[in-house]
Write an enzyme that holds these catalytic residues in place. Structure first.
Site, PDB file in Angstrom:
ATOM      1  CE  LYS A   1      -4.034   1.888   2.482  1.00  0.00           C
ATOM      2  NZ  LYS A   1      -4.986   1.640   3.597  1.00  0.00           N
TER       3      LYS A   1
ATOM      4  CB  SER B   1      -8.307   3.363   2.504  1.00  0.00           C
ATOM      5  OG  SER B   1      -7.496   2.771   3.512  1.00  0.00           O
TER       6      SER B   1
ATOM      7  CB  SER C   1      -8.594   0.528   5.375  1.00  0.00           C
ATOM      8  OG  SER C   1      -9.341   1.712   5.374  1.00  0.00           O
TER       9      SER C   1
END
Lengths: 94, 477
Positions: free
Chosen positions: B77, B152, B176
């Site tokens: 990420k 996310s 997330s």
């Protein structure tokens, strides 16, 4: 009720430039979110609990890094630099 | 079959037996990325040194080294620092910024020889549940490109689902990792707060954030979690090893269902999700688990507490982005207008909204009514779970109230988007570990949309979650 004035004040505190058009959108959004989260007032009060399980974590103040070993790494990230300084506009007004 | 479809554990076995090489594995992964990333947009950047690193992994194996992650390509990420690589948290405000050090999780993964495919797209600063709030464009769900992958950590999940990595790291502040894993048919873990170091993770809500793995199987998630967890002196909230007490699970574990939470108004649970949830309960019963209803009397306040605590912490954490220290710098007439312009133009809409909200709940006059109240409620919710765990070993809920929604469906109204997190937030509020496992599909408009269920366990009982997850998915350990 959240006023546009409140949004202006929050934006100034948070150092974020917000356009007048966006102020109104933010006003509506934040009002709706606050209206939702305000239901939390209905929750009971927590019984005071000792802070068991929580300890303050401090690093011992020993073995410092030799001065300057990270200087260039950190300075490299500056958007604007002059030698070993970060460039900012003057702070004191005339 | 593409080698990218292998699970991490199967790929590791084939690498150990020299049936395949890390270079071949990397080739298949890159082929999928080339084919699919232009439409899915799982990656903000694909690293150009993957082959070089794969060769090194092959060398290490040749010299006799073995390991479940040696030569395994992982998506990272875009809020986790890898030294010398750019990192942006999908925000314009970090434009051009290069990480000056490795996050602890990256350091650990490098040591065991894992490979990094690239920076996975995300909602800016991890604020969002759909990966529609990224400065680098939206990410699409590989199961239905008209829908969101969740967020996310949507890029991390989409990267694995499209065969662009064998596993991924995301971060989970309110769901997330688990929600995108669920939307993309994958397994996702939010570890116990303090079990994985946050050093080198760009902070959103520091009392809530944890780095967690996403992969195709529970065994793979377990491999990744073992590799990244551990006490770390660089993160003062890291739990000492001595306090990570591991109890063993009894023969016949008990699962608690918080019925009144599921039927509470505001949840708006999709009928497909409810039906699938009941089927999942039956499945656990068939596997020999005892299932009983439990009460979590304060858990319905979790969403409100979260949307006070998280923006409060985020508004403080994001104060450091001032245009002086790193990233974007927009010039104004004086220093103050430099700040105002840099932050006004550098932060996206959702980030600005949350910073202002956080500033509001922390301001004098509102601090007690909002922030202090939320902190007190957080304690009540923690006590609810502690009481439940004196009777049951797991709490089971759906991971999300709906399957993946359509792109644009919820992005106009922030509150509707926030409600997506209703089942995932309690684990962050309490710090407890929670695992989302795929539980079937919903047939919507001719597409099969993945669904997931979420198991929550007592602190540091990740091994319980892995055991139950493997049994649920009939995985052999």
């Amino acid at each position: 009720m959240i006023e546009v004035e409140t949004i202006k004040k929050l934006a100034a505190l948070a150092r974020i430039a917000v356009s007048p058009k966006e102020e109104e959108k933010l006003r509506g959004d934040i009002e709706a979110i606050l209206a939702y989260v305000s239901e939390i007032q209905k929750a009971g009060t927590a019984t005071p609990r000792s802070s068991e399980g929580f300890v303050n974590v401090m690093r011992s103040d020993v073995d410092p890094y030799p001065p300057g070993i990270f200087r260039e790494t950190l300075l490299k990230a500056l958007p604007e630099r002059q030698g070993d300084y970060a460039v900012v506009k003057k702070i004191i007004a005339q | 079959m593409s080698l990218a479809d292998l699970s991490i554990s199967d790929a590791a076995k084939k690498l150990d037996s020299k049936e395949i090489s890390a270079v071949e594995l990397a080739q298949d992964v890159l082929e999928n990325i080339e084919k699919k990333n232009s439409s899915i947009n799982a990656y903000v950047e694909v690293f150009d040194d993957l082959f070089l690193e794969a060769q090194k992994a092959d060398e290490r194996r040749k010299e006799g080294e073995r390991g479940d992650l040696l030569g395994i390509p992982l998506a990272i990420k875009d809020n986790i620092l890898i030294e010398g690589k750019r990192v942006s948290a999908a925000s314009k405000i970090l434009e051009g910024y290069e990480a000056s050090y490795d996050a602890t999780v990256i350091n650990k993964l490098k040591k065991v020889g894992a490979l990094f495919t690239g920076r996975a797209n995300m909602d800016e600063f991890a604020m969002g549940g759909s990966t529609e709030h990224s400065a680098y464009g939206i990410t699409r769900n590989p199961h239905d490109e008209g829908r969101v992958p969740g967020g996310s950590s949507g890029g991390s999940a989409a990267a694995v689902a499209m065969g662009g990595a064998l596993g991924a790291l995301g971060s989970d502040t309110g769901g997330s990792v688990r929600q995108p894993a669920s939307f993309c048919g994958l397994v996702g873990l939010k570890p116990t707060y303090g079990s994985v170091s946050r050093y080198g993770l760009i902070a959103m809500g520091s009392s809530l954030d944890q780095i967690g793995p996403i992969a195709k199987t529970v065994s793979d998630v377990e491999i990744l979690h073992r590799a990244i967890s551990g006490e770390d002196a660089s993160d003062s909230t890291s739990t000492p090893e001595a306090l990570r007490v591991l109890k063993s699970l009894p023969e016949r574990p008990v699962i608690g269902i918080p019925r009144s939470f599921l039927s509470a108004e505001g949840g708006g649970i999709d009928s497909n999700v409810l039906k699938n949830f009941e089927e999942s309960i039956s499945r656990f019963k068939d596997l020999g688990y005892e299932v009983r209803d439990i009460e979590l009397p304060n858990v319905h306040h979790a969403l409100s507490a979260y949307y006070i605590i998280m923006p409060a912490e985020a508004s403080s954490n994001l104060a450091r982005f001032d245009g002086v220290r790193y990233g974007l710098h927009q010039k104004g007439d004086d220093l103050l207008s430099d700040y105002l312009r840099t932050r006004g133009e550098g932060f996206g809409e959702e980030v600005r909204r949350r910073i202002l909200l956080g500033t509001y709940v922390l301001s004098a006059g509102y601090y007690d009514a909002y922030y202090n109240k939320a902190v007190a409620v957080r304690r009540l919710i923690g006590d609810d779970f502690a009481r439940a765990f004196s009777e049951v070993h797991f709490v089971l809920t759906p991971t999300t109230p709906t399957p993946a929604f359509r792109i644009g469906e919820k992005s106009k109204d922030p509150l509707t988007m926030y409600l997506e997190d209703i089942f995932t937030i309690p684990a962050n509020i309490t710090g407890l570990p929670a695992l989302s496992v795929p539980s079937g599909f919903a047939e919507v408009d001719g597409k099969r949309l993945p669904l997931g269920v979420q198991l929550t366990a007592p602190a540091h009982a990740e091994h319980w979650l892995f055991g139950a997850g493997k049994r649920f998915l009939s995985e052999h350990a």
